[in-house]
Write a protein that holds these residues in place. Structure first.
Motif, PDB file in Angstrom:
ATOM      1  N   SER A   1     -73.743 -10.986 -13.422  1.00  0.00           N
ATOM      2  CA  SER A   1     -75.116 -11.284 -12.997  1.00  0.00           C
ATOM      3  C   SER A   1     -76.117 -10.458 -13.826  1.00  0.00           C
ATOM      4  O   SER A   1     -75.935  -9.250 -14.010  1.00  0.00           O
ATOM      5  CB  SER A   1     -75.247 -10.956 -11.503  1.00  0.00           C
ATOM      6  OG  SER A   1     -76.537 -10.486 -11.195  1.00  0.00           O
ATOM      7  N   TYR A   2     -77.164 -11.120 -14.328  1.00  0.00           N
ATOM      8  CA  TYR A   2     -78.188 -10.426 -15.120  1.00  0.00           C
ATOM      9  C   TYR A   2     -78.913  -9.382 -14.253  1.00  0.00           C
ATOM     10  O   TYR A   2     -79.234  -8.286 -14.709  1.00  0.00           O
ATOM     11  CB  TYR A   2     -79.190 -11.435 -15.695  1.00  0.00           C
ATOM     12  CG  TYR A   2     -80.289 -10.786 -16.510  1.00  0.00           C
ATOM     13  CD1 TYR A   2     -80.032 -10.292 -17.789  1.00  0.00           C
ATOM     14  CD2 TYR A   2     -81.582 -10.639 -16.000  1.00  0.00           C
ATOM     15  CE1 TYR A   2     -81.023  -9.674 -18.537  1.00  0.00           C
ATOM     16  CE2 TYR A   2     -82.588 -10.027 -16.742  1.00  0.00           C
ATOM     17  CZ  TYR A   2     -82.301  -9.547 -18.013  1.00  0.00           C
ATOM     18  OH  TYR A   2     -83.280  -8.931 -18.748  1.00  0.00           O
ATOM     19  N   THR A   3     -79.134  -9.736 -12.986  1.00  0.00           N
ATOM     20  CA  THR A   3     -79.804  -8.815 -12.052  1.00  0.00           C
ATOM     21  C   THR A   3     -78.967  -7.537 -11.897  1.00  0.00           C
ATOM     22  O   THR A   3     -79.513  -6.422 -11.940  1.00  0.00           O
ATOM     23  CB  THR A   3     -79.998  -9.496 -10.681  1.00  0.00           C
ATOM     24  OG1 THR A   3     -80.562 -10.791 -10.898  1.00  0.00           O
ATOM     25  CG2 THR A   3     -80.892  -8.694  -9.764  1.00  0.00           C
TER      26      THR A   3
ATOM     27  N   ARG B   1     -78.018  -8.595  -4.607  1.00  0.00           N
ATOM     28  CA  ARG B   1     -77.331  -8.162  -5.844  1.00  0.00           C
ATOM     29  C   ARG B   1     -77.272  -6.633  -5.924  1.00  0.00           C
ATOM     30  O   ARG B   1     -76.304  -6.061  -6.400  1.00  0.00           O
ATOM     31  CB  ARG B   1     -78.053  -8.694  -7.090  1.00  0.00           C
ATOM     32  CG  ARG B   1     -77.969 -10.167  -7.279  1.00  0.00           C
ATOM     33  CD  ARG B   1     -76.596 -10.612  -7.776  1.00  0.00           C
ATOM     34  NE  ARG B   1     -76.576 -12.047  -7.996  1.00  0.00           N
ATOM     35  CZ  ARG B   1     -76.283 -12.958  -7.067  1.00  0.00           C
ATOM     36  NH1 ARG B   1     -75.937 -12.562  -5.847  1.00  0.00           N
ATOM     37  NH2 ARG B   1     -76.314 -14.244  -7.353  1.00  0.00           N
TER      38      ARG B   1
ATOM     39  N   TYR C   1     -76.866  -6.430 -14.080  1.00  0.00           N
ATOM     40  CA  TYR C   1     -76.956  -5.731 -15.379  1.00  0.00           C
ATOM     41  C   TYR C   1     -78.201  -4.833 -15.403  1.00  0.00           C
ATOM     42  O   TYR C   1     -78.147  -3.674 -15.834  1.00  0.00           O
ATOM     43  CB  TYR C   1     -76.974  -6.799 -16.477  1.00  0.00           C
ATOM     44  CG  TYR C   1     -77.597  -6.434 -17.801  1.00  0.00           C
ATOM     45  CD1 TYR C   1     -76.907  -5.661 -18.745  1.00  0.00           C
ATOM     46  CD2 TYR C   1     -78.880  -6.896 -18.136  1.00  0.00           C
ATOM     47  CE1 TYR C   1     -77.479  -5.360 -19.984  1.00  0.00           C
ATOM     48  CE2 TYR C   1     -79.458  -6.596 -19.371  1.00  0.00           C
ATOM     49  CZ  TYR C   1     -78.762  -5.823 -20.282  1.00  0.00           C
ATOM     50  OH  TYR C   1     -79.326  -5.526 -21.497  1.00  0.00           O
TER      51      TYR C   1
ATOM     52  N   LYS D   1     -88.404  -4.019 -19.460  1.00  0.00           N
ATOM     53  CA  LYS D   1     -88.490  -5.476 -19.300  1.00  0.00           C
ATOM     54  C   LYS D   1     -89.842  -5.873 -18.710  1.00  0.00           C
ATOM     55  O   LYS D   1     -90.446  -6.848 -19.147  1.00  0.00           O
ATOM     56  CB  LYS D   1     -87.354  -6.008 -18.407  1.00  0.00           C
ATOM     57  CG  LYS D   1     -85.964  -5.892 -18.968  1.00  0.00           C
ATOM     58  CD  LYS D   1     -85.787  -6.507 -20.330  1.00  0.00           C
ATOM     59  CE  LYS D   1     -85.935  -8.008 -20.376  1.00  0.00           C
ATOM     60  NZ  LYS D   1     -85.724  -8.539 -21.759  1.00  0.00           N
TER      61      LYS D   1
HETATM   62  N1  LIG Z   1     -85.293 -15.620 -11.740  1.00  0.00           N
HETATM   63  C1  LIG Z   1     -84.416 -15.118 -12.458  1.00  0.00           C
HETATM   64  C2  LIG Z   1     -84.677 -14.772 -13.826  1.00  0.00           C
HETATM   65  N2  LIG Z   1     -85.786 -14.881 -14.590  1.00  0.00           N
HETATM   66  C3  LIG Z   1     -85.443 -14.389 -15.783  1.00  0.00           C
HETATM   67  N3  LIG Z   1     -84.153 -13.988 -15.794  1.00  0.00           N
HETATM   68  C4  LIG Z   1     -83.375 -13.458 -16.920  1.00  0.00           C
HETATM   69  O1  LIG Z   1     -84.196 -12.589 -17.642  1.00  0.00           O
HETATM   70  C5  LIG Z   1     -83.764 -12.549 -18.975  1.00  0.00           C
HETATM   71  C6  LIG Z   1     -85.010 -12.526 -19.841  1.00  0.00           C
HETATM   72  O2  LIG Z   1     -84.701 -12.896 -21.119  1.00  0.00           O
HETATM   73  P1  LIG Z   1     -84.853 -11.913 -22.338  1.00  0.00           P
HETATM   74  O3  LIG Z   1     -84.575 -12.722 -23.536  1.00  0.00           O
HETATM   75  O4  LIG Z   1     -86.164 -11.193 -22.233  1.00  0.00           O
HETATM   76  O5  LIG Z   1     -83.720 -10.836 -22.083  1.00  0.00           O
HETATM   77  P2  LIG Z   1     -82.225 -10.832 -22.596  1.00  0.00           P
HETATM   78  O6  LIG Z   1     -82.210 -10.825 -24.085  1.00  0.00           O
HETATM   79  O7  LIG Z   1     -81.416 -11.933 -21.924  1.00  0.00           O
HETATM   80  O8  LIG Z   1     -81.692  -9.456 -22.030  1.00  0.00           O
HETATM   81  P3  LIG Z   1     -82.195  -7.941 -22.324  1.00  0.00           P
HETATM   82  O9  LIG Z   1     -81.021  -7.227 -22.888  1.00  0.00           O
HETATM   83  O10 LIG Z   1     -83.410  -7.987 -23.196  1.00  0.00           O
HETATM   84  O11 LIG Z   1     -82.495  -7.430 -20.950  1.00  0.00           O
HETATM   85  C7  LIG Z   1     -82.877 -13.798 -19.209  1.00  0.00           C
HETATM   86  O12 LIG Z   1     -81.545 -13.380 -19.414  1.00  0.00           O
HETATM   87  C8  LIG Z   1     -83.004 -14.553 -17.903  1.00  0.00           C
HETATM   88  O13 LIG Z   1     -81.791 -15.164 -17.510  1.00  0.00           O
HETATM   89  C9  LIG Z   1     -83.638 -14.188 -14.588  1.00  0.00           C
HETATM   90  N4  LIG Z   1     -82.400 -13.928 -14.076  1.00  0.00           N
HETATM   91  C10 LIG Z   1     -82.173 -14.264 -12.789  1.00  0.00           C
HETATM   92  N5  LIG Z   1     -83.125 -14.864 -11.981  1.00  0.00           N
HETATM   93  C11 LIG Z   1     -82.795 -15.235 -10.593  1.00  0.00           C
HETATM   94  O14 LIG Z   1     -82.258 -14.113  -9.926  1.00  0.00           O
HETATM   95  C12 LIG Z   1     -81.327 -14.547  -8.932  1.00  0.00           C
HETATM   96  C13 LIG Z   1     -80.009 -13.778  -9.142  1.00  0.00           C
HETATM   97  O15 LIG Z   1     -79.423 -14.240 -10.339  1.00  0.00           O
HETATM   98  P4  LIG Z   1     -78.270 -13.447 -11.151  1.00  0.00           P
HETATM   99  O16 LIG Z   1     -78.914 -12.277 -11.779  1.00  0.00           O
HETATM  100  O17 LIG Z   1     -77.770 -14.422 -12.157  1.00  0.00           O
HETATM  101  O18 LIG Z   1     -77.254 -13.055 -10.137  1.00  0.00           O
HETATM  102  C14 LIG Z   1     -81.142 -16.077  -9.112  1.00  0.00           C
HETATM  103  O19 LIG Z   1     -81.970 -16.698  -8.160  1.00  0.00           O
HETATM  104  C15 LIG Z   1     -81.692 -16.309 -10.517  1.00  0.00           C
HETATM  105  O20 LIG Z   1     -82.238 -17.586 -10.638  1.00  0.00           O
END
Ligand SMILES: N=c1c2ncn([C@@H]3O[C@H](COP(=O)(O)OP(=O)(O)OP(=O)(O)O)[C@@H](O)[C@H]3O)c2ncn1[C@@H]1O[C@H](COP(=O)(O)O)[C@@H](O)[C@H]1O
Length: 108
Positions: free
Chosen positions: A24-26, A16, A28, A40
């Motif tokens: 993608s959250y990552t 990513r 972001y 975080k």
């Molecule tokens: N393991 C994770 C994972 N754990 C936690 N999170 C995210 O971390 C965030 C934590 O939640 P919060 O409520 O604290 O944060 P938020 O309100 O969503 O966001 P902020 O503005 O506070 O940052 C959530 O949005 C979750 O989706 C993750 N996001 C992605 N992954 C993995 O990362 C890989 C890449 O994923 P993408 O980021 O989707 O491409 C994949 O294998 C995913 O499964």
């Protein structure tokens, strides 16, 4: 198995970083930068501490997983590999066993 899953997640996070994916959250987190990632990690650490005091295992597991993910994002952002952590831990293993031997000698 666990080690493999963490390595796979690390690789995906690195992917990513190198090839940003829209939505993608990552991605972001990387776009926001180091201070956001650190915020975080701080928040997720606190959530682990709170969950650890709660009898629910599922909540604790959920929060540890969140923390682990954010620490991996931090490592990728800082350019630190899992191998570098492994090397540090392996170094300690040697040091710790020497310390233990010394303690055993002192106990004689
Ligand atoms: N393991 C994770 C994972 N754990 C936690 N999170 C995210 O971390 C965030 C934590 O939640 P919060 O409520 O604290 O944060 P938020 O309100 O969503 O966001 P902020 O503005 O506070 O940052 C959530 O949005 C979750 O989706 C993750 N996001 C992605 N992954 C993995 O990362 C890989 C890449 O994923 P993408 O980021 O989707 O491409 C994949 O294998 C995913 O499964």
């Amino acid at each position: 198995m666990m080690e493999q899953d963490i390595a796979e997640l690390y690789k995906l996070i690195l992917e990513r970083k190198n090839n940003p994916k829209e939505g993608s959250y990552t991605d972001y987190l990387f776009t926001k930068g180091l201070d956001k990632i650190l915020k975080k990690v701080g928040e997720e650490s606190t959530e682990v501490i709170v969950a650890a005091k709660n009898p629910s295992d599922s909540e604790f597991i959920y929060e540890v997983s969140d923390l682990l993910y954010h620490v991996l994002v931090l490592m990728v952002d800082r350019g630190i590999s899992l191998d570098q952590i492994k090397q540090e831990l392996a170094k300690r293993e040697g040091l710790m066993s020497k310390t233990k031997d010394r303690r055993e000698i002192n106990d004689l």
